[in-house]
Design an enzyme around this catalytic site. Structure first.
Site, PDB file in Angstrom:
ATOM      1  N   GLU B  67       0.825  -1.212   0.000  1.00 12.71           N
ATOM      2  CA  GLU B  67       0.000   0.000   0.000  1.00 12.71           C
ATOM      3  C   GLU B  67       0.862   1.267   0.000  1.00 12.71           C
ATOM      4  OE1 GLU B  67      -0.512  -2.622   1.953  1.00 12.71           O
ATOM      5  OE2 GLU B  67      -2.616  -3.212   1.808  1.00 12.71           O
ATOM      6  N   PHE B 129     -11.786  -7.484  13.578  1.00 10.28           N
ATOM      7  CA  PHE B 129     -10.688  -7.927  12.707  1.00 10.28           C
ATOM      8  C   PHE B 129     -10.355  -6.830  11.685  1.00 10.28           C
ATOM      9  CE2 PHE B 129      -9.333 -10.113   8.747  1.00 10.28           C
ATOM     10  CZ  PHE B 129      -8.095 -10.544   9.199  1.00 10.28           C
ATOM     11  N   GLN B 130      -9.109  -6.493  11.593  1.00  7.61           N
ATOM     12  CA  GLN B 130      -8.602  -5.460  10.677  1.00  7.61           C
ATOM     13  C   GLN B 130      -9.276  -4.105  10.889  1.00  7.61           C
ATOM     14  OE1 GLN B 130      -8.306  -7.078   6.621  1.00  7.61           O
ATOM     15  NE2 GLN B 130      -6.264  -7.818   7.136  1.00  7.61           N
ATOM     16  N   LYS B 179     -17.854  -0.833   5.496  1.00  8.71           N
ATOM     17  CA  LYS B 179     -18.264  -1.838   4.506  1.00  8.71           C
ATOM     18  C   LYS B 179     -19.784  -1.817   4.295  1.00  8.71           C
ATOM     19  CE  LYS B 179     -17.152  -6.486   2.999  1.00  8.71           C
ATOM     20  NZ  LYS B 179     -16.478  -7.740   3.312  1.00  8.71           N
ATOM     21  N   MET B 492      24.229   8.708   3.072  1.00  8.81           N
ATOM     22  CA  MET B 492      24.129  10.021   3.723  1.00  8.81           C
ATOM     23  C   MET B 492      24.395   9.900   5.219  1.00  8.81           C
ATOM     24  SD  MET B 492      23.830  13.158   3.162  1.00  8.81           S
ATOM     25  CE  MET B 492      22.897  13.812   1.779  1.00  8.81           C
TER      26      MET B 492
END
Lengths: 176, 577
Positions: B67, B129-130, B179, B492
């Site tokens: 993502e 969940f999630q 949802k 760096m």
């Protein structure tokens, strides 16, 4: 500009949306600024909420904070004022055992002298309400605590400005 | 006047159609002109993906490999096109994986809309969940965000999201949609958002501030312009060029301002800041009027603030009122859109050339060339330098490529030496300094501008943070040219360890994999260069390739980027070695 810390009251007019408190408080949190008190309520304009935030900081920093607050999409306008520019009140509630009201004569004197108001009385306890400056509430607390306070709570500061706040006129320009 | 009720807007009659919330989301995207969407499916966003299947002739969904890659690709898309980039993810980990890209877009003012799926609204707050509180998590790094739990609220939220993301000072917006809202049927109609009561995207320009700025510019003997990305974001390139050319002002850029005018423009005096050019940094503390345009005086630009341009009168052209006086106190603030302000000031400024003042820049450039640039781009010593790779890329791109850099030494070298003829050609992570940005951002850039050459330049460290996006390149047939400047170090950090930590190279040496084999594993043509004599030919082959191409160049292990302003030092204390 004054770089000495002092108490400032910030008035923020906002849309009444969920999550905005999070956004505004995060601005203070990020800069490690402790909010002394915070009150959110409807304002004089229907559908517009007003945050009243008290902070102890330098004027230069307050100005920057105001800029960051106003930057939030749902903030209509933010103002800041020093203590001389506002008329303000806070409110304290004291829950005390009812027996003290009858057995300790001095308590009655304290209530009278302080212009506190009895909100409710029942067999177990009575509740006193006192509105005023923070010092007045603290003084009353100190006097009552000698006898024992069951519960004590104090509200955030609420304020109106002495000068006109041209928020309605501003909203009109936004609407047009 | 103080007590007044604001009347709500009367509802207008709209044509409606009964569809699901998820179809509405897709239809909103189409209405907003979205043609490419970057994302990753998952449980809580599946209804939207199901609709995308139906609408795939209108919206091309790009399946990234993470993502984070979706957000960086959307950023790259936005930066080169000037349009809103769109990224989508599921709830929970999908949503939290977007955060780095969102934070990057926020600090670099990149217009982006992120859509996240959320658990059913009856499960909100139950640690389902999630489930994550993505609105809470993303609040400090979004320009605006909201959660939608009813299908009927989707069109308005989406319309606001696009309007807020692209208007004023652009930024990322997140819309979290439960949802059940995606599955619910409702009467859909869409109206684009053009106004939000509490939101003033572009502050009104006070003409007296334009006049005051013109007066200061006309009286200046040693003026210096420092421009930032604001010039590009407001499409002010032509107006900007007209102003500096008329007034004859040497002009320097911040990292995100690069490419607004061609590199070889005679008034372009280079980059300011920590690894910027010698002349504009030193002369910042000598100019009499400093004209900042669409930049925000980042600490990487100013160095020690109380020794920054204290002798100069400061003019600040700025769209975001909160930036004025935030870091540097201004004498004249011209609030508003840069293009409009520059067009307004053009007739008020006098023609000038400032020849002697220009000479000072040339003299200091000559010093920088001798001490730094010559050895960077035409080295004679053993070991390939990053600068000579950039030089070869310039030769074959002729300055027409978009350069997408990651974060680190190679980024500073790329920004210092890449040549640009066209605006919106330097795509890099400025404010957040996000390692891993480059590769996925290049995918988005190439998809937004398929006719342009897009060269991604990464170090071996940042490249491995999002290396999986080679899979996206392969699947999308995105003809990105991927260059890894490999010094087997987090270069760096190693440079800082060398200069400020007694060469204690704590956890900066990298044992790297066979990068060529990995690229070839993704069916991408790949080549590795270790010798100077092979470099030009390899770069030529890469630039002439019609397909994606991976080029690894093994550069000197302990090369440093100079000039450098050490943290906390003044811009005039810039070191050449």
């Amino acid at each position: 500009m004054n770089t000495e810390k002092q108490l400032f009251t910030i008035s923020v007019y906002t849309e009444n949306n969920i999550g905005l408190l999070n956004r505004i408080s995060a601005i203070f949190q990020r800069r490690h600024i402790n909010i002394e008190s915070l009150n959110i309520s409807p304002s004089e304009i229907v559908g517009v909420a007003k945050f009243t935030i008290v902070v102890n900081m330098a004027e230069e920093s307050v100005k920057k904070i105001i800029g960051q607050i106003e930057k939030q999409v749902e903030v209509i306008k933010a103002y800041y004022h020093d203590q001389d520019e506002i008329i303000y009140q806070i409110s304290g509630l004291f829950k005390i055992k009812s027996e003290l009201l009858f057995e300790e004569r001095q308590i009655q004197n304290i209530i009278k002298e302080s212009n506190a108001r009895i909100v409710t009385v029942n067999k177990e306890f009575f509740v006193l309400e006192k509105s005023g400056k923070k010092e007045e509430i603290v003084t009353l607390y100190n006097k009552l605590s000698v006898f024992g306070i069951m519960q004590y709570t104090r509200s955030g500061l609420i304020a109106v400005t002495k000068e006109e706040m041209k928020i309605s006129a501003l909203l009109e320009t936004y609407n047009n | 006047m103080e007590t007044q009720t604001i009347k709500s807007k009367q509802n207008t009659t709209k044509t409606t159609e009964r569809i699901s919330g998820s179809e509405a989301i897709v239809r909103c995207l189409i209405e907003e002109g979205v043609k490419i969407l970057y994302g990753y499916p998952g449980g809580a966003i599946m209804p939207v993906y199901d609709e995308l299947y139906k609408y795939q002739d209108k919206i091309h969904h790009v399946l990234t490999r993470h993502e984070q890659g979706a957000t960086h690709s959307a950023q790259g898309y936005a930066r080169i096109s000037g349009e809103v980039g769109v990224a989508m993810a599921t709830s929970g980990p999908g949503a939290t994986n977007l955060i780095t890209g969102i934070a990057d877009a926020q600090i670099d003012s990149t217009p982006m809309v992120c859509i996240t799926g959320q658990v059913f609204s009856h499960l909100l707050g139950s640690d389902a969940f999630q489930e994550t509180d993505i609105v809470g998590i993303s609040t400090p790094v979004t320009k605006w965000n909201c959660q939608v739990a009813k299908a009927a609220d989707i069109p308005e939220a989406m319309a606001k999201a696009f309007y807020i993301a692209r208007s004023g000072r652009p930024g990322p917006v997140l819309v979290d949609i439960t949802k059940d809202a995606q599955m619910e049927m409702f009467d859909f109609s869409y109206e684009k958002c053009t106004k939000i009561r509490s939101y003033v995207p572009v502050p009104k320009t006070d003409f007296s501030s334009v006049e005051a700025a013109a007066k200061l510019i006309n009286a200046a003997k040693k003026p210096l312009v420092v421009w930032g990305q604001g010039v590009i974001l407001s499409k002010a390139e032509e107006a900007f060029k007209a102003v500096i050319e008329k007034a004859g002002i040497p002009s320097a850029w911040t990292i995100l301002g690069a490419s607004a005018i061609p590199t070889k423009h005679p008034l372009n005096v280079g980059m300011v800041g920590m690894h910027g050019n010698y002349a504009p940094n030193v002369l910042t503390n000598e100019c009499d009027v400093l004209i900042a345009i669409g930049m925000r005086f980042d600490d990487r630009v100013t160095g020690k603030l109380d020794e920054y341009a204290t002798q100069a009168k400061v003019i600040h052209f700025e769209i975001d009122p909160a930036e004025v006086d935030k870091n540097v106190k201004t004498d004249v603030a011209v609030l508003g859109d840069a293009k409009a302000s520059l067009e307004a000031i053009l007739p008020l400024i006098n023609k000038n050339s400032h020849t002697d003042w220009h000479q000072k820049f040339k003299d200091l450039y000559a010093i920088e060339y001798e001490k730094v640039i010559k050895d960077d781009i035409h080295p004679t010593k053993e070991g390939l330098t990053m600068g000579e790779v950039l030089n070869q890329i310039n030769i074959y791109s002729k300055g027409d490529a978009a350069i997408v850099s990651d974060v680190g030494q190679h980024q500073m070298i790329a920004c210092r030496y890449a040549e640009f003829n066209k605006t919106k050609s330097n795509i890099t992570s400025g404010g957040l300094g996000t390692m891993g940005f480059g590769l996925p951002a290049a995918i988005g850039a190439k998809m937004a501008a398929p006719d342009r050459e897009v060269v991604s330049i990464s170090g071996d460290g940042g490249y491995q943070m999002t290396i999986q996006e080679l899979g996206t390149i392969f699947q999308q047939k995105a003809a990105v040219k991927v260059v890894v400047l490999n010094n087997d170090f987090l270069g760096m950090v190693r440079q800082w360890q060398q200069l400020f930590f007694d060469k204690r190279y704590a956890s900066t040496e990298m044992v790297n994999p066979n990068f060529v084999a990995i690229a070839e594993g993704y069916y991408i043509k790949a080549r590795k260069v270790t010798k100077r004599e092979d470099l030009a030919e390899a770069v030529k082959e890469m630039m002439e390739s019609k397909e994606a191409y991976f080029l690894e160049v093994c550069v000197e292990k302990e090369g440093n980027v100079f000039p450098m302003i050490p943290t906390g030092a003044s811009v005039s204390d810039i070191r050449l070695a």
